[in-house]
Write an enzyme that holds these catalytic residues in place. Structure first.
Site, PDB file in Angstrom:
ATOM      1  N   CYS A 392       7.899  25.021  -7.265  1.00 20.43           N
ATOM      2  CA  CYS A 392       9.307  25.106  -6.875  1.00 20.43           C
ATOM      3  C   CYS A 392       9.482  24.797  -5.387  1.00 20.43           C
ATOM      4  O   CYS A 392       9.468  23.629  -5.015  1.00 20.43           O
ATOM      5  CB  CYS A 392       9.885  26.455  -7.279  1.00 20.43           C
ATOM      6  N   HIS A 523       8.786  26.631 -12.809  1.00 27.04           N
ATOM      7  CA  HIS A 523       7.743  27.643 -12.573  1.00 27.04           C
ATOM      8  C   HIS A 523       6.835  27.734 -13.801  1.00 27.04           C
ATOM      9  O   HIS A 523       7.068  28.561 -14.679  1.00 27.04           O
ATOM     10  CB  HIS A 523       8.379  29.012 -12.320  1.00 27.04           C
ATOM     11  N   GLU A 525       4.119  29.057 -14.117  1.00 26.23           N
ATOM     12  CA  GLU A 525       3.435  30.362 -14.206  1.00 26.23           C
ATOM     13  C   GLU A 525       4.157  31.328 -15.150  1.00 26.23           C
ATOM     14  O   GLU A 525       3.553  32.251 -15.682  1.00 26.23           O
ATOM     15  CB  GLU A 525       3.289  30.990 -12.804  1.00 26.23           C
TER      16      GLU A 525
HETATM   17  N1  GLN Z   1      14.681  27.917  -2.489  1.00 26.73           N
HETATM   18  C1  GLN Z   1      14.470  26.827  -3.370  1.00 26.73           C
HETATM   19  C2  GLN Z   1      15.678  26.547  -4.234  1.00 26.73           C
HETATM   20  O1  GLN Z   1      16.533  27.382  -4.368  1.00 26.73           O
HETATM   21  C3  GLN Z   1      13.249  27.079  -4.226  1.00 26.73           C
HETATM   22  C4  GLN Z   1      13.416  28.212  -5.176  1.00 26.73           C
HETATM   23  C5  GLN Z   1      12.108  28.732  -5.698  1.00 26.73           C
HETATM   24  O2  GLN Z   1      11.066  28.456  -5.136  1.00 26.73           O
HETATM   25  N2  GLN Z   1      12.161  29.522  -6.747  1.00 26.73           N
HETATM   26  O3  GLN Z   1      15.801  25.501  -4.808  1.00 26.73           O
END
Ligand code: GLN
Length: 549
Positions: A392, A523, A525
């Protein structure tokens, strides 16, 4: 409606929090499932937050996102990992949800002009939610973990719901107290009194536990089990010892050794559907946990590390577990090193230290701080061909780094770190703009499962072995489509996109350029399971093991 005769097991904590009630709940689910039952695991969080999405990870640990997109407590992650399946959002209940609903119904005149009160209205709303969850997936048994500890003000209504459900259907409801038995160092022996007091406190709410699971450093001996039984009206064989152990994944096997599933099923007047619990796959997984043949050293560069080790593992629990499942499946034991990206900014650590590790992960994150350090780390990792996996924010920052140092856009940035940059290679998603402007923060990110289409001939496609995959998301920002072509021209591969090709889901560098450099907007994970490791994590760990050689 739930199936007729649906059984409810309430898990309530005594003495203190943090003794592993969530793992006990997940493990009970695991062994009952191994006996052929469809089990529903429900987590109750007594706080007033409507969901777990607005809390800082250092406060409450990781936010676990369900397939539906609901942002929940990390225990839901443990439940899914122990059951090896997805759970619906009805299985997560907070006081915030309950109160919000009751108040909205009151405003809509749904209570026929009655005075709306905690009892019966809040309690009944809770009961309805438990019944709804029980009805969703055709399950036969619900195991409901009530967060907090007996004696907390916050969870009283949930315990009251458990009481009234038992009052109505005594044969269908069971209560298990997970308690703690300290061994004070000066005394040198295990004490049962705090547990006795906790049970009495529970009794004062009209609830008698049917089982007591005693967490302690050591095994509870027969004498102490007898004491708890006699003092607290619990059958002696229903006092179960749960001593500290090496791995949480041993817990179901230990419970099974003590025939906990048999005792629970017979207390609920249910038969064992299978002759023996089907724990074959679980056992072979646990065997790998205990007998690794090699080691792999992975560094995690993040920023929610500031409050010490206890919180650290909580804030990234799914990432940690995902690494473990893949490593164990490859016969390796992972060792993780936590590096605060601030250390690369203030000179506390040298960037060349990263050479020591077999691979580096930059996990998800939010905000401006710690970004400079992460970008510095990613540049070093890319140039020195150390396996890299960005999750992410870790993917978004890999794009920013590539734009700055390879594409040559000196002030490339994500809007999150610098909204005034000329080249916003990571920008706010269109549909998110109004939400941020109106300060609608809760539950408004792009959340939950979305498909990604994978490009032929890429690492991602080979790892998953199929063209379309579904993974879980939690973000507001995205790769700015205006820069995709330019980035591709200088070698960055967008190996996964949304089916309409608008949204970039995976980036990578070709194997000829770098042994493993890959980032995901989602994600992975969150869907990694002991019995079904995440393909991308496995690919990453494999690359790390090659470097080790
Ligand atoms: N802050 C980034 C976004 O909002 C990544 C979010 C995250 O890593 N879950 O897109």
């Amino acid at each position: 409606m739930a199936k007729k005769g649906h059984k409810y097991i309430f898990v309530i904590g005594g003495v203190m929090s943090g003794v592993g009630k969530g793992i006990v709940t997940a493990s009970i689910g695991n062994i009952l499932q191994a006996h052929g039952y469809t089990v529903n695991l429900v987590k109750v969080d007594p706080y007033l937050n409507v969901d777990a999405g607005t809390m800082n990870p250092t406060e409450h640990g990781e936010t676990f996102v369900l397939r539906s997109g609901l942002e929940t407590d990390q225990d839901m992650g443990n439940y899914e990992r122990f059951l090896n399946r997805d759970l619906p959002e009805e299985n997560y209940v907070t006081s915030g949800m309950v109160y919000r609903n009751v108040i909205e119904r009151e405003r809509n005149l749904e209570y026929d002009g009655n005075c709306v009160e905690a009892i019966p209205h809040i309690r009944n709303e809770i009961v309805e939610r438990f019944e709804k969850a029980a009805s969703i997936n055709g399950s036969e048994i619900s195991v409901i973990e009530i967060g907090g500890t007996v004696g907390d003000y916050q969870n009283i209504m949930f315990i009251e719901a458990a009481r009234v459900m038992k009052a109505h259907n005594p044969d269908d409801v069971l209560t298990i107290m997970v308690s703690y038995l300290p061994i004070p160092s000066k005394v040198g022996e295990m004490k049962t009194k705090p547990t006795q007091n906790a049970i009495r406190q529970l009794n004062s709410y009209g609830v008698q536990p049917d089982f007591v699971i005693g967490r302690s450093e050591e095994i509870i001996d027969e004498r102490r089990k007898g004491k708890i039984a006699e003092q607290c009206n619990v059958r002696a064989e229903h006092v179960i010892s749960a001593p500290d152990i090496e791995s949480i994944y041993d817990v179901p096997l230990n419970f099974e050794r003590d025939n906990l599933s048999g005792l629970i099923l017979s207390a609920l007047k249910l038969k064992k559907k299978n002759k023996a619990a089907d724990l074959k796959d679980w056992k072979s997984f646990v065997k790998k946990v205990h007998h690794p043949k090699k080691e792999v050293h992975i560094a995690v560069v993040g920023k929610y590390f500031d409050t010490g080790d206890f919180v650290l593992s909580d804030a990234y629990i799914s990432v940690i577990e995902a690494i473990k499942f893949s490593a164990f499946s490859l016969g390796a034991k992972p060792t993780l090193t936590w590096i605060s990206s601030h250390d690369f900014e203030n000179g506390k650590r040298k960037i060349s230290e990263l050479k020591k590790y077999d691979g580096v992960i930059v996990p998800g994150g939010f905000g401006k701080t710690g970004i400079a350090g992460k970008l510095k780390a990613i540049k070093y990792i890319r140039e020195n061909k150390i396996p890299y996996f960005g999750l992410c924010y870790g993917m978004q920052l890999a794009v920013v780094e590539y734009a700055i140092n390879v594409l040559g856009l000196k002030d490339a940035a994500t809007r999150e770190m610098n909204k005034d940059a000329t080249h916003l290679v990571i920008d706010i998603m269109e549909e998110q703009k109004a939400k941020l402007k109106n300060k609608e923060y809760g539950g408004t990110m792009r959340l939950g499962e979305y498909p990604a289409q994978l490009k032929k001939g890429t690492i991602a496609r080979a790892a998953y072995g199929k063209e379309v995959v579904e993974e879980r998301h939690r973000h507001r920002y995205e790769v700015n489509p205006e820069y995709v072509e330019q980035l591709e021209d200088v070698g960055l591969v967008f190996s996964g996109t949304s089916p309409d090709k608008r949204l970039m889901e995976i980036i990578e560098l070709p194997k000829a350029e770098h042994p493993f450099f890959l980032g995901t907007q989602f994600h992975p994970e969150l869907q990694a399971r002991p019995l079904a490791p995440s393909p991308l994590f496995t690919e990453f760990v494999q690359a790390c093991l090659k470097k080790e050689k």
